[in-house]
Design a protein around this motif. Structure first.
Motif, PDB file in Angstrom:
ATOM      1  N   PHE A 142      48.058  -8.386  51.559  1.00 53.90           N
ATOM      2  CA  PHE A 142      47.576  -7.112  51.019  1.00 53.90           C
ATOM      3  C   PHE A 142      48.637  -6.018  50.985  1.00 53.90           C
ATOM      4  O   PHE A 142      48.356  -4.912  50.550  1.00 53.90           O
ATOM      5  N   CYS A 175      53.619  -4.868  54.373  1.00 51.38           N
ATOM      6  CA  CYS A 175      53.559  -4.993  55.836  1.00 51.38           C
ATOM      7  C   CYS A 175      53.313  -6.442  56.223  1.00 51.38           C
ATOM      8  O   CYS A 175      53.313  -6.788  57.393  1.00 51.38           O
ATOM      9  N   GLY A 204      47.327   2.285  51.115  1.00 51.56           N
ATOM     10  CA  GLY A 204      46.039   2.415  51.790  1.00 51.56           C
ATOM     11  C   GLY A 204      46.157   2.998  53.194  1.00 51.56           C
ATOM     12  O   GLY A 204      45.166   3.441  53.775  1.00 51.56           O
ATOM     13  N   CYS A 205      47.382   3.012  53.732  1.00 56.64           N
ATOM     14  CA  CYS A 205      47.578   3.545  55.085  1.00 56.64           C
ATOM     15  C   CYS A 205      48.578   4.695  55.090  1.00 56.64           C
ATOM     16  O   CYS A 205      49.038   5.099  56.156  1.00 56.64           O
ATOM     17  N   CYS A 209      45.579  -2.959  59.934  1.00 52.85           N
ATOM     18  CA  CYS A 209      45.422  -2.205  58.682  1.00 52.85           C
ATOM     19  C   CYS A 209      44.131  -1.393  58.698  1.00 52.85           C
ATOM     20  O   CYS A 209      43.046  -1.945  58.915  1.00 52.85           O
TER      21      CYS A 209
END
Ligand code: SF4
Length: 330
Positions: free
Chosen positions: A58, A61, A160-161, A289
């Motif tokens: 995803f 990372c 997303g992070c 995540c």
């Protein structure tokens, strides 16, 4: 025509230049259907052996460098921009820039944003090359347009992070160019401003308000349910780019100081099936995540919280200060 530019000529050139005999190929879920065709082309044009990672992936990372390090000379990682991590194998990142037409959805989004003056634009790796076009189209309509410099992301890029690229932009409203709800949800929660999504894949323009309300209602219910839990699991990811063991130790300590029991669980892929056997644990905090607890919430039979949500359970943060958790890699 393909929706994404996979830069196959460049990939083949790099494999030849580096004389790589075995090449790992890693794709996000949405691009895996192209894997066989690309692997066949790479093998026939370079003579190298391709190894396709079949595991879920995803983000940058989650490069499979550790798993492939004794196997491959080079990894080609598709769909993400590099993060400042120490990869154990040479990695080429292919952003898979989108080749879909965006003019129409941006013009429609401009209509929706007409009550505002200063518009912030944000997007993901696939559309970074289209930010200038989006800016011009909005400026033609009389908007003042801002993009923010991200920390370890490109200008205007959100992960997303990592929403650092929208901090300090102080826009009246935001335009998110791309698909999916999580990134615009983050922009909404971090800014509190109107966020309009221009999704060129579905030719759709929508407001994120209703989705954000729905997510917040679910989060409130999960936090409330977890408040009664006395036995907790603190989940750590074994993926190098998501492993936050220090944070897990801190979370465990906090829970114990609050009179709860807490055990640390280590998992490569955090999933309902992975947590199912641990029936005694009534709630979990995920230190990996931050999307896992939010996106897949409905799939779990017990509440999964992010560390900032645990702060609400423990009375360290008020519900009014609800936020998404961020990881600034590197
Ligand atoms: S930790 Fe960040 S970069 Fe990694 S998958 Fe999650 S949102 Fe994406």
């Amino acid at each position: 025509m393909s929706l994404y530019r996979l830069e196959t000529e460049r990939v083949i050139g790099e494999i030849r230049k580096r004389n790589a005999g075995v090449v790992g190929l890693q794709f996000p879920e949405g691009l895996k259907m192209r894997a066989v065709e690309l692997a066949e082309q790479i093998e026939s044009e370079t003579g190298a052996t391709a190894v396709i990672s079949a595991d879920p992936c995803f983000g940058a990372c989650d490069v499979s460098d550790r798993k492939m390090r004794d196997m491959v000379d080079l990894i080609v990682h598709y769909g993400h921009t590099p993060l400042p991590l120490d990869y154990e194998v040479p990695v080429i990142f292919i952003e898979a820039a989108s080749s879909v037409e965006v003019g129409e959805v941006i013009r429609e989004a401009a209509d929706r944003l007409s009550g505002h003056r200063r518009i912030g634009i944000a997007t993901t790796a696939q559309h970074l090359h289209l930010l200038d076009q989006a800016r011009s189209l909005l400026e033609e309509r009389g908007f003042e347009v801002v993009t923010g410099e991200g920390v370890n992301t490109a200008r205007g890029q959100v992960l997303g992070c990592n929403f650092s690229a929208i901090r300090g932009t102080d826009a009246d409203a935001y335009l998110f160019l791309g698909s999916g709800n999580f990134h615009p949800l983050g922009i909404k929660l971090f800014t509190g401003r109107e966020v309009v999504v221009a999704d060129p894949y579905h030719g759709e323009v929508r407001d994120i308000e209703e989705f954000a309300d729905r997510v917040l209602r679910v989060r409130f219910a999960r936090i409330s349910r977890a408040s009664d839990a006395s036995r907790w699991g603190v989940v750590v990811s074994s993926k190098a780019g998501q492993m936050r063991f220090e944070l897990a130790l801190m979370v465990k300590k906090k829970l114990e100081e609050a009179g709860r029991e807490a055990l640390i669980l280590l998992a490569e892929n955090i999933s309902p099936a992975a947590l199912l056997p641990f029936r005694e644990l009534e709630a979990f905090v995920v230190t990996a995540c931050p999307r896992i607890a939010i996106d897949d919430s409905q799939l779990y039979d017990r509440p999964l919280l992010n560390p900032s949500e645990l702060e609400i359970v423990l009375g360290e943060r008020s519900w009014d200060d609800y936020t998404l958790d961020e990881i600034i890699h590197g």
